[in-house]
Scaffold this active site. Structure first.
Site, short mmCIF file in Angstrom:
data_model
loop_
_atom_site.label_atom_id
_atom_site.label_comp_id
_atom_site.label_asym_id
_atom_site.label_seq_id
_atom_site.Cartn_x
_atom_site.Cartn_y
_atom_site.Cartn_z
N THR A 4 10.15 2.74 53.41
CA THR A 4 9.41 3.84 52.77
C THR A 4 9.88 4.74 52.33
OG1 THR A 4 9.49 4.69 54.93
CG2 THR A 4 6.92 3.85 54.60
N GLU A 17 18.12 2.89 64.07
CA GLU A 17 18.58 4.86 63.37
C GLU A 17 19.38 3.77 61.98
OE1 GLU A 17 17.41 7.36 62.15
OE2 GLU A 17 16.35 7.93 63.62
N ASP A 18 18.48 3.93 61.01
CA ASP A 18 19.37 4.40 59.66
C ASP A 18 19.81 5.85 58.49
OD1 ASP A 18 16.62 5.83 59.26
OD2 ASP A 18 16.99 5.02 57.17
N ASP A 45 13.27 3.86 65.29
CA ASP A 45 13.17 4.82 63.65
C ASP A 45 12.61 4.11 63.25
OD1 ASP A 45 13.01 6.82 62.80
OD2 ASP A 45 14.67 5.43 60.75
N LEU A 46 11.42 4.16 62.34
CA LEU A 46 10.89 3.79 61.29
C LEU A 46 11.16 3.27 60.18
CD1 LEU A 46 7.59 1.79 60.80
CD2 LEU A 46 7.64 4.23 60.89
N ASP A 47 11.55 4.21 58.91
CA ASP A 47 11.77 4.90 58.30
C ASP A 47 13.30 4.12 57.89
OD1 ASP A 47 8.89 5.18 57.53
OD2 ASP A 47 9.48 7.71 57.64
N LYS A 90 15.00 15.83 64.84
CA LYS A 90 16.31 14.81 64.71
C LYS A 90 16.99 15.77 64.53
CE LYS A 90 14.01 10.45 64.78
NZ LYS A 90 14.06 8.99 63.81
N SER A 148 9.88 7.70 65.80
CA SER A 148 9.84 8.45 64.44
C SER A 148 9.72 9.10 64.07
CB SER A 148 9.24 7.56 63.82
OG SER A 148 8.79 7.91 62.25
N ALA A 149 10.18 10.09 62.89
CA ALA A 149 10.09 11.48 62.50
C ALA A 149 8.39 12.03 62.04
CB ALA A 149 11.13 12.32 62.18
N LYS A 198 15.92 11.64 54.58
CA LYS A 198 16.14 10.80 54.94
C LYS A 198 16.14 11.31 56.51
CE LYS A 198 17.31 6.46 52.21
NZ LYS A 198 18.17 5.40 51.75
C1 BG6 Z 1 11.27 10.36 58.13
C2 BG6 Z 1 11.63 9.56 57.10
O1 BG6 Z 1 11.04 9.25 58.98
O2 BG6 Z 1 10.11 10.37 58.27
C3 BG6 Z 1 11.45 11.37 56.46
O3 BG6 Z 1 12.61 9.67 57.05
C4 BG6 Z 1 10.31 11.67 55.93
O4 BG6 Z 1 11.97 10.81 54.98
C5 BG6 Z 1 9.90 12.19 57.82
O5 BG6 Z 1 10.37 13.02 55.66
C6 BG6 Z 1 8.63 12.38 58.27
O6 BG6 Z 1 7.70 11.71 57.21
P1 BG6 Z 1 5.73 12.01 57.21
O7 BG6 Z 1 5.58 10.66 56.95
O8 BG6 Z 1 5.52 12.72 58.21
O9 BG6 Z 1 5.68 13.21 55.86
MG MG Z 2 15.25 6.65 59.35
#
Ligand code: BG6
Ligand code: MG
Length: 218
Positions: free
Chosen positions: A18, A170-171, A10-12, A146, A115-116, A46
């Protein structure tokens, strides 16, 4: 004998923090709409997609908006979020991440991003990690967010690995659930009580010690 495994990150909240930037942008939007948005509220967002995040935010403020207004605020929030992202540098890579990637490279273990976030490619470029991943799967590639396992299953496919040989990092609760539904080993990053469905939980990325990694692959 060494097991053939691959990692999906996962990224964030795993590679970069972020959430603090998402928080500032969502809080400004909430204030503009006339209600308070706290760090506790931010926890609920999150791992959640951008569109779903707005729905949650609006339900906190008990605000109803037309589709058109929602689209306008999504763009506004993302524009503000990107003003922070555009200032990111390699300094924002979380402790433990570079050591782990170096270890995986040295041991010829491939890894993908799962990542989402639709901003994931830009963030990876900003922090100088874009070229290190064998495959990238982000919010632009999936139709189901997810806890649906789609993002990780696409990742496994791109890495040409069976799901059961993938390790997800993953967090978020939704991300841990997605990894387990995908039949993958899941390392949670954060609080053990919160991420109780993960196979193991580290408080941060420095938990990936050499001993742990050797056990995992041997
Ligand atoms: C996830 C974050 O990785 O990405 C969420 O944990 C965020 O908080 C989601 O809403 C979508 O991100 P983005 O950058 O497409 O707005
Ligand atoms: Mg995350």
């Amino acid at each position: 004998m060494k097991k053939q495994i691959a990692f999906i990150f996962d990224l964030d909240g795993v590679i970069v923090d972020t959430a603090k930037y998402h928080f500032l942008a969502w809080r400004n939007l909430a204030n503009q709409l006339g209600f308070k948005f706290t760090e506790e509220h931010n926890e609920l967002l999150k791992g959640v997609s951008r569109v779903k995040s707005l729905e949650i935010l609006l339900s906190i403020g008990k605000v109803e908006l037309s589709e058109e207004e929602k689209q306008k605020y999504l763009v506004q929030k993302n524009t503000e979020y990107l003003s922070f992202v555009n200032k990111m540098t390699t300094d924002e890579i979380l402790p433990g991440v570079t050591d782990l990637l170096d270890y995986l490279d040295a041991n010829k273990i491939t890894y993908a991003l799962g990542s989402a976030s639709k901003n994931a490619p830009l963030i990876l470029e900003k922090i100088g990690l874009y070229n290190r991943f064998t495959a990238l799967v982000d919010g632009n590639d999936v139709s189901k967010a997810k806890p649906d396992p789609e993002v990780f299953l696409i990742g496994a496919k791109k890495l040409q690995m069976k799901p059961e040989n993938c390790v997800v990092v993953e967090d978020a609760i939704a991300g841990v659930e997605a990894a387990k539904v995908a039949n993958m080993y899941c390392v949670g990053i954060g609080d053990k009580e919160v991420l109780n469905k993960a196979d193991i939980v580290f408080k941060d990325m420095t938990g990936f010690t050499k001993d742990f990694l050797e056990n995992l692959i041997n």
